[in-house]
Design an enzyme around this catalytic site. Structure first.
Site, PDB file in Angstrom:
ATOM      1  N   GLN A 142      45.605 -16.091   3.217  1.00 44.47           N
ATOM      2  CA  GLN A 142      46.039 -16.258   4.683  1.00 44.47           C
ATOM      3  C   GLN A 142      46.527 -17.534   4.926  1.00 44.47           C
ATOM      4  O   GLN A 142      47.544 -17.917   5.805  1.00 44.47           O
ATOM      5  CB  GLN A 142      44.877 -15.778   5.685  1.00 44.47           C
ATOM      6  CG  GLN A 142      45.279 -15.835   7.078  1.00 44.47           C
ATOM      7  CD  GLN A 142      44.228 -15.086   8.021  1.00 44.47           C
ATOM      8  OE1 GLN A 142      43.255 -14.497   7.518  1.00 44.47           O
ATOM      9  NE2 GLN A 142      44.352 -15.630   9.042  1.00 44.47           N
ATOM     10  N   TYR A 198      21.238 -12.920  -0.838  1.00 43.56           N
ATOM     11  CA  TYR A 198      21.770 -13.965  -1.940  1.00 43.56           C
ATOM     12  C   TYR A 198      22.940 -13.482  -2.387  1.00 43.56           C
ATOM     13  O   TYR A 198      24.138 -13.747  -2.401  1.00 43.56           O
ATOM     14  CB  TYR A 198      20.933 -14.352  -3.165  1.00 43.56           C
ATOM     15  CG  TYR A 198      21.331 -15.470  -4.240  1.00 43.56           C
ATOM     16  CD1 TYR A 198      21.817 -16.788  -3.766  1.00 43.56           C
ATOM     17  CD2 TYR A 198      21.668 -15.038  -5.379  1.00 43.56           C
ATOM     18  CE1 TYR A 198      22.005 -17.729  -4.539  1.00 43.56           C
ATOM     19  CE2 TYR A 198      22.292 -15.983  -6.320  1.00 43.56           C
ATOM     20  CZ  TYR A 198      22.497 -17.165  -6.092  1.00 43.56           C
ATOM     21  OH  TYR A 198      22.748 -18.485  -6.892  1.00 43.56           O
TER      22      TYR A 198
HETATM   23  P1  NAD Z   1      19.360 -25.979  -6.429  1.00 42.33           P
HETATM   24  O1  NAD Z   1      18.568 -25.052  -5.294  1.00 42.33           O
HETATM   25  O2  NAD Z   1      18.744 -26.961  -7.015  1.00 42.33           O
HETATM   26  O3  NAD Z   1      20.515 -26.856  -5.582  1.00 42.33           O
HETATM   27  C1  NAD Z   1      21.016 -26.135  -4.396  1.00 42.33           C
HETATM   28  C2  NAD Z   1      20.922 -27.534  -3.351  1.00 42.33           C
HETATM   29  O4  NAD Z   1      21.510 -27.049  -2.100  1.00 42.33           O
HETATM   30  C3  NAD Z   1      19.753 -27.982  -2.996  1.00 42.33           C
HETATM   31  O5  NAD Z   1      19.715 -29.322  -3.026  1.00 42.33           O
HETATM   32  C4  NAD Z   1      19.495 -27.646  -1.613  1.00 42.33           C
HETATM   33  O6  NAD Z   1      18.644 -28.607  -0.986  1.00 42.33           O
HETATM   34  C5  NAD Z   1      20.891 -27.503  -0.965  1.00 42.33           C
HETATM   35  N1  NAD Z   1      20.910 -26.773   0.341  1.00 42.33           N
HETATM   36  C6  NAD Z   1      20.360 -25.259   0.556  1.00 42.33           C
HETATM   37  N2  NAD Z   1      20.849 -24.910   1.558  1.00 42.33           N
HETATM   38  C7  NAD Z   1      21.405 -25.784   2.101  1.00 42.33           C
HETATM   39  C8  NAD Z   1      21.958 -25.888   3.394  1.00 42.33           C
HETATM   40  N3  NAD Z   1      22.029 -24.960   4.419  1.00 42.33           N
HETATM   41  N4  NAD Z   1      22.986 -27.031   3.739  1.00 42.33           N
HETATM   42  C9  NAD Z   1      23.068 -28.197   2.832  1.00 42.33           C
HETATM   43  N5  NAD Z   1      22.259 -28.006   1.574  1.00 42.33           N
HETATM   44  C10 NAD Z   1      21.573 -26.963   1.238  1.00 42.33           C
HETATM   45  O7  NAD Z   1      20.167 -24.841  -6.952  1.00 42.33           O
HETATM   46  P2  NAD Z   1      21.211 -25.094  -8.384  1.00 42.33           P
HETATM   47  O8  NAD Z   1      20.817 -24.552  -9.485  1.00 42.33           O
HETATM   48  O9  NAD Z   1      21.654 -26.557  -8.310  1.00 42.33           O
HETATM   49  O10 NAD Z   1      22.540 -24.226  -7.966  1.00 42.33           O
HETATM   50  C11 NAD Z   1      23.671 -24.892  -7.164  1.00 42.33           C
HETATM   51  C12 NAD Z   1      24.532 -23.768  -6.811  1.00 42.33           C
HETATM   52  O11 NAD Z   1      25.001 -22.922  -8.071  1.00 42.33           O
HETATM   53  C13 NAD Z   1      24.170 -22.779  -5.723  1.00 42.33           C
HETATM   54  O12 NAD Z   1      25.205 -22.398  -5.082  1.00 42.33           O
HETATM   55  C14 NAD Z   1      23.607 -21.515  -6.782  1.00 42.33           C
HETATM   56  O13 NAD Z   1      23.874 -20.401  -6.009  1.00 42.33           O
HETATM   57  C15 NAD Z   1      24.823 -21.601  -7.794  1.00 42.33           C
HETATM   58  N6  NAD Z   1      24.390 -20.732  -9.206  1.00 42.33           N
HETATM   59  C16 NAD Z   1      23.419 -21.585  -9.769  1.00 42.33           C
HETATM   60  C17 NAD Z   1      23.072 -20.958 -10.960  1.00 42.33           C
HETATM   61  C18 NAD Z   1      21.838 -21.626 -11.738  1.00 42.33           C
HETATM   62  O14 NAD Z   1      21.469 -20.947 -12.802  1.00 42.33           O
HETATM   63  N7  NAD Z   1      21.424 -22.841 -11.781  1.00 42.33           N
HETATM   64  C19 NAD Z   1      23.461 -19.770 -11.317  1.00 42.33           C
HETATM   65  C20 NAD Z   1      24.177 -19.069 -10.405  1.00 42.33           C
HETATM   66  C21 NAD Z   1      24.861 -19.694  -9.496  1.00 42.33           C
END
Ligand code: NAD
Ligand code: UDP
Length: 335
Positions: free
Chosen positions: A175, A158
């Site tokens: 780029q 991650y």
């Molecule tokens: P979440 O797991 O609820 O949402 C992620 C979504 O991405 C899910 O709906 C999942 O099904 C989808 N997904 C995963 N892999 C995929 C793929 N290969 N193709 C298409 N869809 C895919 O998590 P979240 O908390 O809503 O996080 C959303 C974003 O924010 C993420 O990128 C996460 O890294 C980032 N983020 C969240 C937090 C937090 O505290 N919530 C903190 C840091 C970063």
């Protein structure tokens, strides 16, 4: 020549075609709601790994909302003006379940949305993370801190995936002159969290409400700073429309810092639960302290969180009381 036509609160020229990858997830679903309410033409793309269609079912009847089941590790051809790239499992248990897939989602996902943005001349925002700072030696964390990530840790799929994605965003900007935006999101919670995502807020509230032991990993002295979902999504939207040329990265999070034991105690108090606090082994490379320095977000975006932890937890607990746990599929066994 067409003049902009006023249509309710919107002029037609302000309506954008917006793609939200990971749009059915915790943050994505709320972002889609906000975009649909603002009248934009919204495409939610998701493979439902850590979410389910029911999260956006209430939007399906809206004529300005489309849902596409697609995995962002494969290219996608759409015509859009803005892309919010949120697709990636975010909870440690879920992103470590299939770490190679997690890395592919971050890296190939970034390449695919950036390629799409290049073809469409779209703006594209990357949901990066405080995990790019690893187990930080600097506190609080500012954007110019380069981080302390162990590249062979179970968390690295991650952390390093998100770092590589930031690199790709910066390079596509240099780029190919793509208008990119990078936000580093710190721990965020709120209504709509998956009850079986294994993150600390959802675990503690679920455990407190069903009367199970509350599982503190380690001694509970590690800290996190918790931001309420609505504040965070407001910050994301402001960054997408922030100053021209400001690509970030910018920290988004709530700087109020708590130990994990303090969090457990507040949740027990607010739920009136009889659950006991129990200690469980600390996961490998679990960061000891984390708190965002949000000076830059204040200066560039005029953004700061508005919801206190107690108020945000009260809203989140109310939502958890309203759901039926048996209607949620656990994405992996790790919660
Ligand atoms: P979440 O797991 O609820 O949402 C992620 C979504 O991405 C899910 O709906 C999942 O099904 C989808 N997904 C995963 N892999 C995929 C793929 N290969 N193709 C298409 N869809 C895919 O998590 P979240 O908390 O809503 O996080 C959303 C974003 O924010 C993420 O990128 C996460 O890294 C980032 N983020 C969240 C937090 C937090 O505290 N919530 C903190 C840091 C970063
Ligand atoms: N944690 C905990 N009990 C749980 C889940 C998590 O004590 O049931 C701890 C975890 O070890 C970490 C903190 O809570 O120190 C935040 O964990 P989370 O998985 O929510 O997010 P992280 O910030 O580690 O990505």
């Amino acid at each position: 020549m067409f003049a902009a036509i006023e249509a309710g609160p919107f002029s037609m020229s302000s309506i954008k075609r917006v793609l939200v990858t990971g749009g059915a997830g915790f943050l994505g679903a709320h972002l889609c709601e906000r975009m649909v309410e603002q009248g934009h033409d919204v495409i939610c793309l998701d493979n439902f790994f850590t979410s389910q269609k029911t999260n956006v079912a209430h939007l399906l009847a809206r004529s300005n909302f489309d849902l596409i089941r697609h995995d962002i590790t494969h290219p996608i051809f759409l015509e859009v003006d803005e892309v919010y790239n949120l697709a990636c499992p975010a909870a440690p248990g879920h992103y470590q379940y299939n770490p190679i897939k997690t890395m592919k989602t971050s890296v190939l996902g970034a390449i695919h949305v950036l390629g799409l943005a290049k073809r469409c001349h779209a703006k594209v925002l990357q949901a990066s993370t405080s995990e790019v700072y690893g187990d930080p030696e600097v506190h609080p964390q500012k954007e110019d801190y380069r981080g302390a990530v162990n590249p062979v840790s179970p968390r690295a799929c991650y952390d390093e995936g998100k770092r590589a994605a930031e690199t790709l965003f910066a390079d596509y900007h240099r780029q190919n002159q793509i208008d990119v935006r990078i936000v580093r999101i710190f721990n965020t919670y709120g209504p709509g969290m998956h009850p079986f995502d294994g993150r600390v807020v959802s675990n503690f509230i679920r455990q407190a409400l069903v009367g199970e032991d509350i599982t503190i990993f380690g001694n509970g002295k590690q800290t996190r700073s918790f931001c309420y979902r609505n504040d965070l999504v407001e910050g994301i939207i402001r960054m997408m429309h922030g100053p021209s040329g400001f690509i970030g990265p910018v920290n988004l999070g709530n700087p109020d810092e708590y130990t994990i034991r303090e969090l457990a105690e507040v949740i027990v108090e607010l739920t009136g639960s009889k659950s006991q606090l129990v200690e469980r082994p600390l996961p490998v490379d679990d960061p000891a302290r984390r708190r965002p320095d949000i000076t830059l977000a204040g200066e560039k975006l005029g953004w700061q969180p508005t919801i206190s932890l107690r108020d945000g937890l009260a809203k989140t607990i109310e939502w958890f009381r309203s759901i039926r746990l048996e209607e949620f599929r656990a994405p992996t066994p790790n919660y």
